[in-house]
Design a protein around this motif. Structure first.
Motif, mmCIF file in Angstrom:
data_model
loop_
_atom_site.group_PDB
_atom_site.id
_atom_site.type_symbol
_atom_site.label_atom_id
_atom_site.label_comp_id
_atom_site.label_asym_id
_atom_site.label_seq_id
_atom_site.Cartn_x
_atom_site.Cartn_y
_atom_site.Cartn_z
ATOM 1 N N LEU A 52 2.546 0.976 -13.981
ATOM 2 C CA LEU A 52 2.170 1.652 -12.740
ATOM 3 C C LEU A 52 2.451 3.144 -12.825
ATOM 4 C CD1 LEU A 52 1.199 1.225 -9.796
ATOM 5 C CD2 LEU A 52 3.608 0.992 -9.164
ATOM 6 N N ASP A 53 1.516 3.939 -12.332
ATOM 7 C CA ASP A 53 1.697 5.386 -12.294
ATOM 8 C C ASP A 53 2.709 5.724 -11.202
ATOM 9 O OD1 ASP A 53 1.540 8.141 -12.151
ATOM 10 O OD2 ASP A 53 -0.626 8.189 -12.486
ATOM 11 N N LEU A 54 3.913 6.083 -11.613
ATOM 12 C CA LEU A 54 4.996 6.326 -10.661
ATOM 13 C C LEU A 54 4.847 7.659 -9.937
ATOM 14 C CD1 LEU A 54 8.039 5.007 -12.728
ATOM 15 C CD2 LEU A 54 6.725 3.830 -10.960
ATOM 16 N N SER A 55 3.913 8.500 -10.410
ATOM 17 C CA SER A 55 3.695 9.772 -9.720
ATOM 18 C C SER A 55 2.831 9.592 -8.479
ATOM 19 C CB SER A 55 3.028 10.777 -10.669
ATOM 20 O OG SER A 55 1.708 10.380 -11.000
ATOM 21 N N GLY A 56 2.320 8.387 -8.275
ATOM 22 C CA GLY A 56 1.501 8.110 -7.100
ATOM 23 C C GLY A 56 0.270 7.329 -7.472
ATOM 24 N N GLY A 57 0.365 6.003 -7.369
ATOM 25 C CA GLY A 57 -0.740 5.151 -7.790
ATOM 26 C C GLY A 57 -1.762 4.895 -6.711
ATOM 27 N N GLY A 58 -1.458 5.342 -5.471
ATOM 28 C CA GLY A 58 -2.390 5.107 -4.374
ATOM 29 C C GLY A 58 -1.917 3.984 -3.473
ATOM 30 N N THR A 59 -2.823 3.501 -2.657
ATOM 31 C CA THR A 59 -2.526 2.411 -1.729
ATOM 32 C C THR A 59 -3.593 1.338 -1.852
ATOM 33 O OG1 THR A 59 -3.770 3.505 0.040
ATOM 34 C CG2 THR A 59 -1.397 3.968 -0.081
ATOM 35 N N ALA A 60 -3.286 0.187 -1.305
ATOM 36 C CA ALA A 60 -4.263 -0.897 -1.332
ATOM 37 C C ALA A 60 -5.421 -0.585 -0.393
ATOM 38 C CB ALA A 60 -3.601 -2.203 -0.921
ATOM 39 N N PRO A 61 -6.631 -1.003 -0.715
ATOM 40 C CA PRO A 61 -7.761 -0.811 0.197
ATOM 41 C C PRO A 61 -7.470 -1.451 1.553
ATOM 42 C CG PRO A 61 -8.527 -1.523 -1.966
ATOM 43 C CD PRO A 61 -7.038 -1.651 -1.984
ATOM 44 N N GLY A 62 -7.735 -0.706 2.624
ATOM 45 C CA GLY A 62 -7.542 -1.229 3.969
ATOM 46 C C GLY A 62 -6.129 -1.147 4.499
ATOM 47 N N ALA A 63 -5.216 -0.488 3.733
ATOM 48 C CA ALA A 63 -3.802 -0.462 4.144
ATOM 49 C C ALA A 63 -3.458 0.729 5.028
ATOM 50 C CB ALA A 63 -2.911 -0.463 2.901
ATOM 51 N N GLU A 64 -4.430 1.556 5.321
ATOM 52 C CA GLU A 64 -4.147 2.736 6.142
ATOM 53 C C GLU A 64 -3.815 2.332 7.576
ATOM 54 O OE1 GLU A 64 -6.893 2.214 4.416
ATOM 55 O OE2 GLU A 64 -6.646 3.574 2.704
ATOM 56 N N GLY A 65 -2.753 2.883 8.097
ATOM 57 C CA GLY A 65 -2.407 2.680 9.494
ATOM 58 C C GLY A 65 -1.705 1.374 9.820
ATOM 59 N N VAL A 66 -1.386 0.559 8.829
ATOM 60 C CA VAL A 66 -0.676 -0.694 9.103
ATOM 61 C C VAL A 66 0.814 -0.465 8.915
ATOM 62 C CG1 VAL A 66 -2.677 -2.025 8.326
ATOM 63 C CG2 VAL A 66 -0.829 -1.539 6.723
ATOM 64 N N PRO A 67 1.675 -1.337 9.451
ATOM 65 C CA PRO A 67 3.118 -1.176 9.265
ATOM 66 C C PRO A 67 3.503 -1.124 7.794
ATOM 67 C CG PRO A 67 2.666 -2.802 10.963
ATOM 68 C CD PRO A 67 1.349 -2.464 10.341
ATOM 69 N N ALA A 68 4.593 -0.439 7.492
ATOM 70 C CA ALA A 68 4.995 -0.194 6.104
ATOM 71 C C ALA A 68 5.180 -1.488 5.318
ATOM 72 C CB ALA A 68 6.277 0.634 6.077
ATOM 73 N N THR A 69 5.777 -2.504 5.954
ATOM 74 C CA THR A 69 6.002 -3.766 5.251
ATOM 75 C C THR A 69 4.677 -4.431 4.895
ATOM 76 O OG1 THR A 69 8.108 -4.104 6.377
ATOM 77 C CG2 THR A 69 7.087 -6.035 5.381
ATOM 78 N N VAL A 70 3.755 -4.398 5.832
ATOM 79 C CA VAL A 70 2.435 -4.989 5.590
ATOM 80 C C VAL A 70 1.707 -4.210 4.495
ATOM 81 C CG1 VAL A 70 0.203 -5.548 6.612
ATOM 82 C CG2 VAL A 70 2.296 -5.843 7.945
ATOM 83 N N ALA A 71 1.766 -2.882 4.571
ATOM 84 C CA ALA A 71 1.113 -2.045 3.560
ATOM 85 C C ALA A 71 1.718 -2.299 2.183
ATOM 86 C CB ALA A 71 1.239 -0.575 3.927
ATOM 87 N N GLY A 72 3.039 -2.466 2.141
ATOM 88 C CA GLY A 72 3.700 -2.744 0.872
ATOM 89 C C GLY A 72 3.255 -4.065 0.272
ATOM 90 N N PHE A 73 3.125 -5.074 1.124
ATOM 91 C CA PHE A 73 2.683 -6.378 0.630
ATOM 92 C C PHE A 73 1.227 -6.321 0.173
ATOM 93 C CE2 PHE A 73 1.199 -10.718 0.736
ATOM 94 C CZ PHE A 73 2.247 -11.404 0.131
ATOM 95 N N MET A 74 0.403 -5.590 0.910
ATOM 96 C CA MET A 74 -1.003 -5.445 0.516
ATOM 97 C C MET A 74 -1.112 -4.749 -0.840
ATOM 98 S SD MET A 74 -2.749 -4.439 4.195
ATOM 99 C CE MET A 74 -4.409 -4.257 3.524
ATOM 100 N N TRP A 75 -0.261 -3.742 -1.063
ATOM 101 C CA TRP A 75 -0.264 -3.030 -2.342
ATOM 102 C C TRP A 75 0.179 -3.961 -3.475
ATOM 103 C CZ3 TRP A 75 -2.116 0.374 -5.318
ATOM 104 C CH2 TRP A 75 -1.408 0.944 -6.384
ATOM 105 N N GLN A 76 1.236 -4.712 -3.224
ATOM 106 C CA GLN A 76 1.720 -5.647 -4.238
ATOM 107 C C GLN A 76 0.649 -6.674 -4.583
ATOM 108 O OE1 GLN A 76 4.739 -5.546 -5.834
ATOM 109 N NE2 GLN A 76 4.022 -7.237 -7.098
ATOM 110 N N ASP A 77 -0.026 -7.199 -3.583
ATOM 111 C CA ASP A 77 -1.070 -8.187 -3.823
ATOM 112 C C ASP A 77 -2.259 -7.561 -4.550
ATOM 113 O OD1 ASP A 77 -2.059 -10.964 -3.324
ATOM 114 O OD2 ASP A 77 -3.605 -9.900 -2.214
ATOM 115 N N HIS A 78 -2.567 -6.326 -4.207
ATOM 116 C CA HIS A 78 -3.639 -5.589 -4.871
ATOM 117 C C HIS A 78 -3.353 -5.463 -6.372
ATOM 118 C CE1 HIS A 78 -6.919 -2.780 -5.354
ATOM 119 N NE2 HIS A 78 -6.135 -1.742 -5.560
ATOM 120 N N LEU A 79 -2.102 -5.147 -6.718
ATOM 121 C CA LEU A 79 -1.702 -5.020 -8.110
ATOM 122 C C LEU A 79 -1.821 -6.352 -8.848
ATOM 123 C CD1 LEU A 79 1.560 -2.884 -7.702
ATOM 124 C CD2 LEU A 79 -0.573 -2.106 -8.741
#
Length: 255
Positions: A52-79
């Protein structure tokens, strides 16, 4: 055959959200294309993938504006889901590993069906070094199945980097070749795959991985039996018999 190259050489082909999305599109495209018989995955420049690019790999599609925990899980699932898609692809995937192959890059190579390494290749499950579990992106599923639970435990709990010679010795890779020749060697394997009937190749890949997870021999045999009946209905068996009698190579269907 299709050659897929991770193309961020300035970052050792580190993983970003864009790379994942593009690779998912590649998996879908090759699965739809009857002319593609095998896929070779490699990295541009001096490495396969540094994770993973630790300088900033981005976010999961559709994760904008959701709670941090949800966004984190979406990113993990995306990976992680990319590696499931490679594993479940209808086409055999061959990792041609050049240079560093660690973290998420290691998991990506594990998701492939076959791994071939250049002598410069290095491997490692290194998520632990970042303060998180080494059970990530499918590593804890694939690695014990490829090298055995005891050896996988040592590699995952130490998070150490190991070289291509050790990867060859423990059976993680099928071939160890000189630097600069790993794609050529992968093409040899891909060509051998291409000579076989497409549907039966797909069924061989799918059934093999399913029976590895089979709860019993009976379960595995039932899956194999059903697969053989499906393959027997394609007409390829009749073509193989005709080719044998006529002393010629079989002419397989393209679909």
């Amino acid at each position: 055959m299709v050659l897929v190259t991770l193309d961020r050489p300035d970052r050792l082909n580190a993983i970003t959200s864009t790379m994942i999305t593009e690779l998912e599109a590649v998996v879908a495209a090759v699965d739809r294309d009857p002319d593609v018989r095998a896929v070779i995955l490699t990295g541009a420049g001096r490495g396969f993938c540094a994770g993973l690019d630790l300088s900033g790999g981005g976010t999961a599609p559709g994760a904008e504006g959701v709670p941090a925990t949800v966004a984190g899980f979406m990113w993990q699932d995306h990976l992680a889901t990319l590696h499931e898609k490679i594993h479940r692809s209808r086409k055999p995937w061959i990792a041609a590993v050049n240079g560093p192959c660690v973290g998420g890059g290691f998991a990506m190579a594990l998701a492939c069906d076959i791994r071939i390494a250049a002598t410069s290749a290095t491997f490692g499950a290194v998520f632990l070094k970042l303060g998180v579990s080494n059970c990530d992106m499918g590593t804890s599923y694939f690695l014990p199945r490829l090298v055995g639970a005891s050896r996988a435990a040592e590699l995952m709990l130490t998070a150490r980097i190991f070289d291509a010679e050790e990867a060859d010795r423990i059976g993680l890779v099928t071939d160890l070749v000189d630097d600069g020749t790993v794609i050529d060697r992968a093409l040899v394997t891909a060509e051998l795959i291409r000579l076989n009937p497409p549907f039966a190749t797909w069924m061989t890949k799918e059934t093999m991985w399913q029976t590895i997870d089979a709860p019993s021999l009976r379960h595995a045999l039932d899956i194999e039996n059903r697969t053989q009946i499906m393959c027997s209905g394609t007409g390829e068996l009749d073509e193989a018999r005709r080719a044998f009698v006529e002393k010629r190579p079989p002419s397989w269907r393209d679909d």
